[in-house]
Design a protein around this motif. Structure first.
Motif, PDB file in Angstrom:
ATOM      1  N   LEU A  96     -12.784  12.152  28.552  1.00 53.92           N
ATOM      2  CA  LEU A  96     -12.102  11.294  27.581  1.00 53.92           C
ATOM      3  C   LEU A  96     -10.701  10.883  28.013  1.00 53.92           C
ATOM      4  O   LEU A  96     -10.399   9.691  28.135  1.00 53.92           O
ATOM      5  CB  LEU A  96     -12.046  11.993  26.218  1.00 53.92           C
ATOM      6  CG  LEU A  96     -11.345  11.225  25.102  1.00 53.92           C
ATOM      7  CD1 LEU A  96     -12.118   9.961  24.752  1.00 53.92           C
ATOM      8  CD2 LEU A  96     -11.181  12.105  23.877  1.00 53.92           C
ATOM      9  N   PHE A  97      -9.812  11.830  28.243  1.00 53.29           N
ATOM     10  CA  PHE A  97      -8.405  11.507  28.451  1.00 53.29           C
ATOM     11  C   PHE A  97      -8.089  10.927  29.825  1.00 53.29           C
ATOM     12  O   PHE A  97      -7.171  10.135  29.961  1.00 53.29           O
ATOM     13  CB  PHE A  97      -7.523  12.730  28.163  1.00 53.29           C
ATOM     14  CG  PHE A  97      -7.556  13.132  26.722  1.00 53.29           C
ATOM     15  CD1 PHE A  97      -6.924  12.365  25.757  1.00 53.29           C
ATOM     16  CD2 PHE A  97      -8.252  14.255  26.327  1.00 53.29           C
ATOM     17  CE1 PHE A  97      -6.966  12.716  24.422  1.00 53.29           C
ATOM     18  CE2 PHE A  97      -8.304  14.623  24.986  1.00 53.29           C
ATOM     19  CZ  PHE A  97      -7.668  13.842  24.029  1.00 53.29           C
ATOM     20  N   SER A  98      -8.847  11.310  30.837  1.00 53.77           N
ATOM     21  CA  SER A  98      -8.553  10.819  32.187  1.00 53.77           C
ATOM     22  C   SER A  98      -9.280   9.522  32.531  1.00 53.77           C
ATOM     23  O   SER A  98      -8.766   8.718  33.304  1.00 53.77           O
ATOM     24  CB  SER A  98      -8.898  11.891  33.223  1.00 53.77           C
ATOM     25  OG  SER A  98     -10.276  12.197  33.166  1.00 53.77           O
ATOM     26  N   HIS A  99     -10.447   9.299  31.969  1.00 58.64           N
ATOM     27  CA  HIS A  99     -11.245   8.137  32.354  1.00 58.64           C
ATOM     28  C   HIS A  99     -11.474   7.164  31.196  1.00 58.64           C
ATOM     29  O   HIS A  99     -11.147   5.982  31.303  1.00 58.64           O
ATOM     30  CB  HIS A  99     -12.604   8.578  32.899  1.00 58.64           C
ATOM     31  CG  HIS A  99     -12.538   9.256  34.218  1.00 58.64           C
ATOM     32  ND1 HIS A  99     -11.946  10.488  34.401  1.00 58.64           N
ATOM     33  CD2 HIS A  99     -12.991   8.884  35.431  1.00 58.64           C
ATOM     34  CE1 HIS A  99     -12.035  10.838  35.662  1.00 58.64           C
ATOM     35  NE2 HIS A  99     -12.666   9.878  36.321  1.00 58.64           N
ATOM     36  N   LEU A 101     -10.150   6.803  28.191  1.00 57.93           N
ATOM     37  CA  LEU A 101      -8.967   6.200  27.556  1.00 57.93           C
ATOM     38  C   LEU A 101      -8.004   5.531  28.535  1.00 57.93           C
ATOM     39  O   LEU A 101      -6.983   5.003  28.123  1.00 57.93           O
ATOM     40  CB  LEU A 101      -8.218   7.264  26.749  1.00 57.93           C
ATOM     41  CG  LEU A 101      -8.962   7.796  25.526  1.00 57.93           C
ATOM     42  CD1 LEU A 101      -8.139   8.865  24.824  1.00 57.93           C
ATOM     43  CD2 LEU A 101      -9.314   6.669  24.569  1.00 57.93           C
ATOM     44  N   PHE A 102      -8.326   5.510  29.817  1.00 51.59           N
ATOM     45  CA  PHE A 102      -7.412   4.915  30.791  1.00 51.59           C
ATOM     46  C   PHE A 102      -7.174   3.427  30.511  1.00 51.59           C
ATOM     47  O   PHE A 102      -6.066   2.923  30.661  1.00 51.59           O
ATOM     48  CB  PHE A 102      -7.914   5.127  32.224  1.00 51.59           C
ATOM     49  CG  PHE A 102      -6.855   4.873  33.241  1.00 51.59           C
ATOM     50  CD1 PHE A 102      -5.851   5.799  33.452  1.00 51.59           C
ATOM     51  CD2 PHE A 102      -6.829   3.696  33.968  1.00 51.59           C
ATOM     52  CE1 PHE A 102      -4.844   5.574  34.375  1.00 51.59           C
ATOM     53  CE2 PHE A 102      -5.831   3.449  34.903  1.00 51.59           C
ATOM     54  CZ  PHE A 102      -4.829   4.396  35.096  1.00 51.59           C
ATOM     55  N   TYR A 105      -4.582   3.200  27.907  1.00 50.19           N
ATOM     56  CA  TYR A 105      -3.243   3.429  28.468  1.00 50.19           C
ATOM     57  C   TYR A 105      -2.712   2.165  29.143  1.00 50.19           C
ATOM     58  O   TYR A 105      -1.544   1.802  28.964  1.00 50.19           O
ATOM     59  CB  TYR A 105      -3.254   4.572  29.483  1.00 50.19           C
ATOM     60  CG  TYR A 105      -3.830   5.882  28.997  1.00 50.19           C
ATOM     61  CD1 TYR A 105      -3.729   6.279  27.663  1.00 50.19           C
ATOM     62  CD2 TYR A 105      -4.491   6.733  29.873  1.00 50.19           C
ATOM     63  CE1 TYR A 105      -4.268   7.478  27.230  1.00 50.19           C
ATOM     64  CE2 TYR A 105      -5.027   7.944  29.450  1.00 50.19           C
ATOM     65  CZ  TYR A 105      -4.913   8.304  28.128  1.00 50.19           C
ATOM     66  OH  TYR A 105      -5.434   9.492  27.698  1.00 50.19           O
TER      67      TYR A 105
END
Length: 129
Positions: A96-99, A101-102, A105
């Protein structure tokens, strides 16, 4: 908050510059024709050879973002592209947070930079106290 102060202007420029530099890096990788591009695209479910067309699309949208008269249109269209990246990474089950939601960002950097640089956007996207 409709006037642009010097700190806001420079913070917006830095955010936009970081966004543009990352996008140029991403476009350059895709245009390079390295095998890793096709391997990565295949892992995401894209057919081989789609790195180049995506790079050209990204470059066209980035140019729109960089031209002051079309920056808003560029930001909207880039946001759509980033939405597709979120959906793609979500579909293949990436973290989730690294890929996943990129793309979010990147959109925050693009819109944040534009919002800080362009006072005409602040009434459309106001910050409430």
């Amino acid at each position: 908050m409709t006037e642009t102060t010097k700190p806001m202007l420079w913070t917006g420029r830095v955010l936009s510059a970081l966004f543009v530099l990352f996008m140029l890096f991403d476009i350059g990788i895709k245009l390079s024709g390295l095998p890793i591009v096709d391997e990565t695209m295949a892992a995401l479910g894209w057919p081989s050879g789609w790195g180049m067309p995506l790079a050209i699309l990204e470059l066209a949208l980035l140019v729109l973002y960089l031209i002051p008269r079309t920056a808003l249109l560029g930001a909207v269209l880039l946001t759509g592209l980033f939405g597709a990246t979120v959906a793609t990474h979500l579909r293949v089950g990436n973290p989730l947070f690294s890929h996943v939601l990129f793309g979010v960002y990147l959109a925050l950097f693009a819109w944040g930079g534009l919002w800080l640089r362009d006072a005409s956007l602040r009434p459309v996207f106001p910050l409430k106290r």
